[in-house]
Write a protein that holds these residues in place. Sequence first.
Motif, PDB file in Angstrom:
ATOM      1  N   ALA A 117      23.173  26.661  33.075  1.00 33.16           N
ATOM      2  CA  ALA A 117      22.094  25.927  32.417  1.00 33.16           C
ATOM      3  C   ALA A 117      20.963  25.617  33.393  1.00 33.16           C
ATOM      4  N   CYS A 118      21.308  25.324  34.635  1.00 29.28           N
ATOM      5  CA  CYS A 118      20.275  25.026  35.638  1.00 29.28           C
ATOM      6  C   CYS A 118      19.331  26.206  35.823  1.00 29.28           C
ATOM      7  N   THR A 119      19.871  27.400  35.754  1.00 27.40           N
ATOM      8  CA  THR A 119      19.030  28.589  35.884  1.00 27.40           C
ATOM      9  C   THR A 119      18.001  28.642  34.762  1.00 27.40           C
ATOM     10  N   GLY A 120      18.445  28.317  33.539  1.00 27.22           N
ATOM     11  CA  GLY A 120      17.539  28.360  32.404  1.00 27.22           C
ATOM     12  C   GLY A 120      16.462  27.298  32.455  1.00 27.22           C
ATOM     13  N   PHE A 121      16.765  26.157  33.067  1.00 34.10           N
ATOM     14  CA  PHE A 121      15.791  25.059  33.139  1.00 34.10           C
ATOM     15  C   PHE A 121      15.110  24.946  34.494  1.00 34.10           C
ATOM     16  N   SER A 122      15.330  25.933  35.375  1.00 38.85           N
ATOM     17  CA  SER A 122      14.754  25.933  36.726  1.00 38.85           C
ATOM     18  C   SER A 122      15.153  24.686  37.503  1.00 38.85           C
ATOM     19  N   LEU A 123      16.410  24.282  37.358  1.00 37.41           N
ATOM     20  CA  LEU A 123      16.958  23.162  38.111  1.00 37.41           C
ATOM     21  C   LEU A 123      17.865  23.699  39.205  1.00 37.41           C
ATOM     22  N   PRO A 124      17.957  23.021  40.355  1.00 34.53           N
ATOM     23  CA  PRO A 124      18.889  23.463  41.383  1.00 34.53           C
ATOM     24  C   PRO A 124      20.326  23.180  40.971  1.00 34.53           C
ATOM     25  N   ASP A 125      21.222  24.072  41.331  1.00 33.26           N
ATOM     26  CA  ASP A 125      22.642  23.866  41.066  1.00 33.26           C
ATOM     27  C   ASP A 125      23.124  22.684  41.902  1.00 33.26           C
ATOM     28  N   PRO A 126      23.582  21.591  41.285  1.00 32.16           N
ATOM     29  CA  PRO A 126      23.965  20.413  42.082  1.00 32.16           C
ATOM     30  C   PRO A 126      25.197  20.628  42.936  1.00 32.16           C
ATOM     31  N   GLY A 127      25.923  21.722  42.690  1.00 33.22           N
ATOM     32  CA  GLY A 127      27.137  21.969  43.468  1.00 33.22           C
ATOM     33  C   GLY A 127      26.957  22.989  44.566  1.00 33.22           C
ATOM     34  N   ALA A 128      25.720  23.264  44.950  1.00 25.86           N
ATOM     35  CA  ALA A 128      25.491  24.294  45.960  1.00 25.86           C
ATOM     36  C   ALA A 128      24.314  23.909  46.849  1.00 25.86           C
ATOM     37  N   GLY A 129      24.363  24.352  48.098  1.00 22.59           N
ATOM     38  CA  GLY A 129      23.244  24.226  49.019  1.00 22.59           C
ATOM     39  C   GLY A 129      22.819  22.794  49.273  1.00 22.59           C
ATOM     40  N   ASP A 130      21.506  22.636  49.511  1.00 19.18           N
ATOM     41  CA  ASP A 130      20.966  21.309  49.804  1.00 19.18           C
ATOM     42  C   ASP A 130      21.131  20.347  48.633  1.00 19.18           C
ATOM     43  N   ALA A 131      21.132  20.873  47.403  1.00 21.59           N
ATOM     44  CA  ALA A 131      21.309  19.993  46.248  1.00 21.59           C
ATOM     45  C   ALA A 131      22.662  19.299  46.294  1.00 21.59           C
ATOM     46  N   GLN A 132      23.643  19.959  46.911  1.00 19.54           N
ATOM     47  CA  GLN A 132      24.969  19.356  47.031  1.00 19.54           C
ATOM     48  C   GLN A 132      25.067  18.463  48.261  1.00 19.54           C
ATOM     49  N   THR A 133      24.598  18.942  49.394  1.00 17.37           N
ATOM     50  CA  THR A 133      24.840  18.226  50.642  1.00 17.37           C
ATOM     51  C   THR A 133      23.797  17.152  50.925  1.00 17.37           C
ATOM     52  N   LYS A 134      22.521  17.455  50.660  1.00 15.66           N
ATOM     53  CA  LYS A 134      21.457  16.513  50.992  1.00 15.66           C
ATOM     54  C   LYS A 134      20.990  15.703  49.790  1.00 15.66           C
ATOM     55  N   GLN A 135      21.002  16.332  48.610  1.00 10.25           N
ATOM     56  CA  GLN A 135      20.611  15.658  47.368  1.00 10.25           C
ATOM     57  C   GLN A 135      19.187  15.119  47.418  1.00 10.25           C
ATOM     58  N   HIS A 136      18.309  15.807  48.134  1.00  9.86           N
ATOM     59  CA  HIS A 136      16.906  15.390  48.168  1.00  9.86           C
ATOM     60  C   HIS A 136      16.077  16.125  47.120  1.00  9.86           C
ATOM     61  N   ASP A 137      16.720  16.863  46.224  1.00  6.78           N
ATOM     62  CA  ASP A 137      15.965  17.637  45.245  1.00  6.78           C
ATOM     63  C   ASP A 137      15.317  16.760  44.188  1.00  6.78           C
ATOM     64  N   GLY A 138      15.732  15.498  44.089  1.00  7.40           N
ATOM     65  CA  GLY A 138      15.113  14.588  43.139  1.00  7.40           C
ATOM     66  C   GLY A 138      15.698  14.618  41.753  1.00  7.40           C
ATOM     67  N   ASN A 139      16.594  15.551  41.475  1.00  7.60           N
ATOM     68  CA  ASN A 139      17.205  15.613  40.154  1.00  7.60           C
ATOM     69  C   ASN A 139      18.329  14.590  40.039  1.00  7.60           C
ATOM     70  N   GLY A 140      18.635  14.213  38.829  1.00  4.48           N
ATOM     71  CA  GLY A 140      19.613  13.157  38.606  1.00  4.48           C
ATOM     72  C   GLY A 140      20.992  13.662  38.294  1.00  4.48           C
ATOM     73  N   ALA A 141      21.673  12.994  37.358  1.00  2.00           N
ATOM     74  CA  ALA A 141      23.062  13.279  37.045  1.00  2.00           C
ATOM     75  C   ALA A 141      23.165  14.441  36.054  1.00  2.00           C
ATOM     76  N   TYR A 142      24.269  15.154  36.163  1.00  2.00           N
ATOM     77  CA  TYR A 142      24.559  16.273  35.281  1.00  2.00           C
ATOM     78  C   TYR A 142      25.882  15.968  34.575  1.00  2.00           C
ATOM     79  N   MET A 143      25.918  16.199  33.261  1.00  2.00           N
ATOM     80  CA  MET A 143      27.133  15.862  32.535  1.00  2.00           C
ATOM     81  C   MET A 143      27.521  16.990  31.587  1.00  2.00           C
ATOM     82  N   PHE A 144      28.800  16.983  31.262  1.00  2.00           N
ATOM     83  CA  PHE A 144      29.386  17.975  30.364  1.00  2.00           C
ATOM     84  C   PHE A 144      30.177  17.202  29.325  1.00  2.00           C
ATOM     85  N   LEU A 145      29.811  17.349  28.051  1.00  2.00           N
ATOM     86  CA  LEU A 145      30.430  16.587  26.977  1.00  2.00           C
ATOM     87  C   LEU A 145      31.170  17.538  26.044  1.00  2.00           C
ATOM     88  N   ALA A 146      32.480  17.352  25.952  1.00  2.00           N
ATOM     89  CA  ALA A 146      33.334  18.168  25.085  1.00  2.00           C
ATOM     90  C   ALA A 146      33.832  17.323  23.923  1.00  2.00           C
TER      91      ALA A 146
END
Length: 782
Positions: free
Chosen positions: A493-522
């Motif tokens: 979904a992040c690819t479709g919305f041009s969001l960084p994958d929160p579980g990879a790279g700087d988005a995971q380790t540094k979290q300076h990308d500015g994006n918030g929480a990601y959730m999965f609702l089943a």
Amino acid sequence: MTKTTSGHPERRRVSTLLPVRYQVSIIYLGDSRIRPDMSSDPAADMMIPPPYRCRYRLLEHVGADGAERSVAPLTPIPNQVREFDTGATNDAAAKFFSAGGTAVNPTRDGVYKVMVTDNHGTRTAENLDLLGNNGDTNSNPAYYKARGWMGDVIPAVPFRIVVRRFIGNDQFDVPAGFKAVVQVKDAKEELDQNDGRRRTFLNDFFKKYNRNDGHDTEGDDNMLARFAQDSELAREANQHGYNATKVLRKLTYASQPLIATSSATLAQQQWSDTSPSQAAGSEARAAKFDLELKDETLPNGTTVKTGIADFVFTPWPAGGDNHRFLIGLFKGSDDIRDTREQRRTVQLTDDQNSVIRKPRMYTTPRFVFWRRIEWALCVLANNLDENALDWDAIIAMYRKCFIEVSRPAHFTRLARTAWRQMLRDLIPQNATTTPIFNDDTKWTDAVYTERFFPTDLHPLPELRGPQDANGRDTFGNSMDILDQCMRRAIRQACTGFSLPDPGAGDAQTKQHDGNGAYMFLAHNTRPMTFLGAYTGDRMFWFSRPPDSPSANATSTGAHEFAHLRSIRHSFTRTDSYSFTDNGGTNKSIEVINPRNGNIFHHDHDGHDAFACLQAYTRPLNAEPCGLCALCLRFYDRTVLQQAANYKREIDQRYGTPILAAVTDSGGSATNAGDTLNECTGGTLNLAIGATVDVLALGPEFRFTDRGGTASDGRLNLTWYRPQPITGNGFAHWSKNNNRCGFAVARDRTSGVCVRLTGASAGDCVVSCTFNGTTVRVTIRVA
């Protein structure tokens, strides 16, 4: 009578009878005035203040209904205590402390929100460290510092003090040598948005930790340095207000902006430390700023010198903290109103030309710090839609903790084909599973709508995972599979919305990308008994059970979101006993064991722990308890739980214990079939070599769980956190001789017992001291 004065030729003759007044105003310069430093070096982040990267907005309350609006650059900040606002309360609010002022709020007050964006969450690699047993000594502020996140959450709010000089109605040059003196008052804690037990807890806490410990709070009750990891930006104990020289800093520009424009070229070094020297000989903790004289062009084309002083406000970013500025104008050590010009005493006015009579000062509204935490993305599975839970209820709940939660910016649905392929990829293919995946009738839209794991997969060992002590399936494997599905769905979904994958790279380790929480609702995650989980990296999944209202999913979503903010569980497991008290009354009770690795009773208000949002014993409408509220506001929980701080008060809220002997059913090493009999103050007969297990139980609480079932619960206080299982965890137990042995029994799921063994004939008095009260039982060995 006239005389000649220096200055502009066309205005040299000025009546000596006209008064001289200095007009003071303060202007908000805007959230883009200071250029961010994008460095993310954790070592630099340990500095106070750290490299500045904070995103924030300044909002003004504009109505009793809670309406608010963004404050634009160059907006004046009004004086709250005008000339005709009389009374002792207004006097106290508008005076410096040295003149008898206090932190009380004036009768007519305004409120601004400093809304800081804080889109950080515990990382996967350290999730259990911060949320599990190791969290006993793991401070959330320290966690932010060590990972270079403090620069993202400590704001720098820029202001400008403007001083103009008038003789009569005409504006003239401001002479050199003036200083603006600013005192920062710590206004009264806001409690009105809280209710019930949470409000009681917070009121008790701030009553203890205001300037005069133990008195009702009238201000001087913001975050103390001890609860902020001794940050210089927090408030010192036993002091009026804040040390303004630490939280107000001079703003230095490469090119000084004009007085009435918003454009400026800013220096790479945005500010320098305020001088620590005193102003007026009495305001030792006020900041003073030399007025810089700048040309201002008047409407008639005349140019005059106007005094300005630019500064930034950088306090510790604790949600709910209230701050107010008092501004005075001094020449040397003299208040300007103690000087004379044109043979008359000088006046001081605000920007509305209201006279500020000594000893009052220009008094701003309150600035209250909030956090904004954004939900960047929600992936909906099993044909759920955006209305599967009540977003407004979660938003309203967290506002009580000074947190603004946004509705997810993006929603997307996990397609049925993608769901089937994910499970095929993640579940090992073999002679049993492959035919199930190849059978289209088992993967219809009706099956997908019903549940996440098709029922044909439930018996398979690929889903069941390790068994518990009673031989029951834990379905741990299915939980791992669901977590992997969540991560894959979010990544796609992040690819479709041009969001960084929160579980990879700087988005995971540094979290300076500015994006918030990601959730999965089943919709339905059975066969698991789990309803949700925070897995780290700002991601969590949760479910809407098929037989529950949206309030159930709403409660789970709010619960998992609290874990993202490093809030641990209250009570997650209870064990049923048949209990008989000293009066002979028998009833079923639920016993909660704080030794369980998923129970942290010292993190929660004892009066509210059963009904806290983080307890599994909670009702559907549960909200964070008072202690959760403090931690959500960035108070250091590990410091709160130290005995010298608030641990004693936390214990007291769990009340005085009773003692109960355990009668073993003999059928299991667990508590199945065991009974409890109160023995507080009584005598237990014990043969030499025989044993008896004794529990210390807290007072009885009535709670209603999410299913609406009312139960009675007691907390096992035999051993309690945050001490280790050995050592101080049992320091509250003692005995007066060695006629019985003392040991720790850990073989019951209900928790640790004290096991007493008969050693020699005679009486042995065993005591348990908790919360300043000692209870005893006599062991008669024969």
